[in-house]
Design a protein around this motif. Structure first.
Motif, PDB file in Angstrom:
ATOM      1  N   UNK A   2      53.472  -4.414   8.086  1.00 42.30           N
ATOM      2  CA  UNK A   2      52.902  -5.046   6.895  1.00 42.30           C
ATOM      3  C   UNK A   2      52.991  -6.567   6.988  1.00 42.30           C
ATOM      4  N   UNK A   3      54.064  -7.082   7.546  1.00 42.48           N
ATOM      5  CA  UNK A   3      54.214  -8.533   7.681  1.00 42.48           C
ATOM      6  C   UNK A   3      53.090  -9.108   8.526  1.00 42.48           C
ATOM      7  N   UNK A   4      52.844  -8.500   9.682  1.00 40.91           N
ATOM      8  CA  UNK A   4      51.790  -9.030  10.558  1.00 40.91           C
ATOM      9  C   UNK A   4      50.412  -8.777   9.976  1.00 40.91           C
ATOM     10  N   UNK A   5      50.212  -7.683   9.279  1.00 41.16           N
ATOM     11  CA  UNK A   5      48.928  -7.456   8.610  1.00 41.16           C
ATOM     12  C   UNK A   5      48.694  -8.569   7.588  1.00 41.16           C
ATOM     13  N   UNK A   6      49.712  -8.878   6.804  1.00 43.54           N
ATOM     14  CA  UNK A   6      49.595  -9.925   5.795  1.00 43.54           C
ATOM     15  C   UNK A   6      49.390 -11.304   6.384  1.00 43.54           C
ATOM     16  N   UNK A   7      49.909 -11.525   7.565  1.00 45.53           N
ATOM     17  CA  UNK A   7      49.781 -12.818   8.224  1.00 45.53           C
ATOM     18  C   UNK A   7      48.416 -12.991   8.886  1.00 45.53           C
TER      19      UNK A   7
END
Length: 165
Positions: A2-7
């Motif tokens: 989720x962190x990399x998706x959001x980034x």
């Protein structure tokens, strides 16, 4: 995830989830928690559903540390792209690498060489596979990912540089 998706992803662009069967709802929930609620659907059966359609799947080449070391010593070595943070890069790196942190790669993609092979690496190989995918999406044709990242490089007894050297 989720962190990399959001980034890296645009929350306004619909997402099709490709997940292990039974984990689609979890994936959608994790994305929803960061404001990515435009889920268009999911691929029924996960990646296995594409087994009969290899024309729809692109695989990134991968390379071991030993093979990479041989290629770096050759007359036409690959370009090296370290996508870890600048602090990680200063602590240890493979000689001759360009450092563009993964979260900055989309805005700095023009700095990546377009001719020859580009090898991506990070600490263990997770972030570099994301970087390889981004490079391919932006037209970099010959992308290879270092299996196991710089950890595998060091485990093979190969030399790294640091801010001191």
């Amino acid at each position: 995830y989720a962190t990399w998706a959001g980034t890296l992803l645009d929350p306004e662009v619909p997402i099709v989830i490709i997940a292990e069967p039974g984990r689609e709802t979890e994936a959608a929930t994790r994305l929803g928690r960061i404001g990515f609620d435009r889920i268009a659907g999911y691929l029924d059966g996960g990646m296995q559903a594409l087994d009969a359609r290899p024309d729809l799947v692109r695989r990134t080449e991968r390379i071991t540390a030993a093979t990479l070391a041989e290629q770096l010593a050759s007359p036409r070595p690959p370009a090296m792209l370290d996508i870890r943070t600048q602090k990680e890069w200063q602590e240890k790196r493979i000689e001759g690498t360009l450092n563009i942190p993964l979260n900055r790669l989309p805005e700095r993609i023009q700095e990546v060489p377009r001719t020859g092979t580009v090898v991506t690496y990070c600490e263990s190989g997770y972030r570099s596979t994301i970087a390889a995918s981004l490079l391919e999406q932006h037209g970099v044709e010959a992308v290879t990912d270092l299996v196991g990242g710089i950890s595998a490089w060091e485990a093979a007894g190969l030399q790294t540089l640091s801010a001191e050297n």
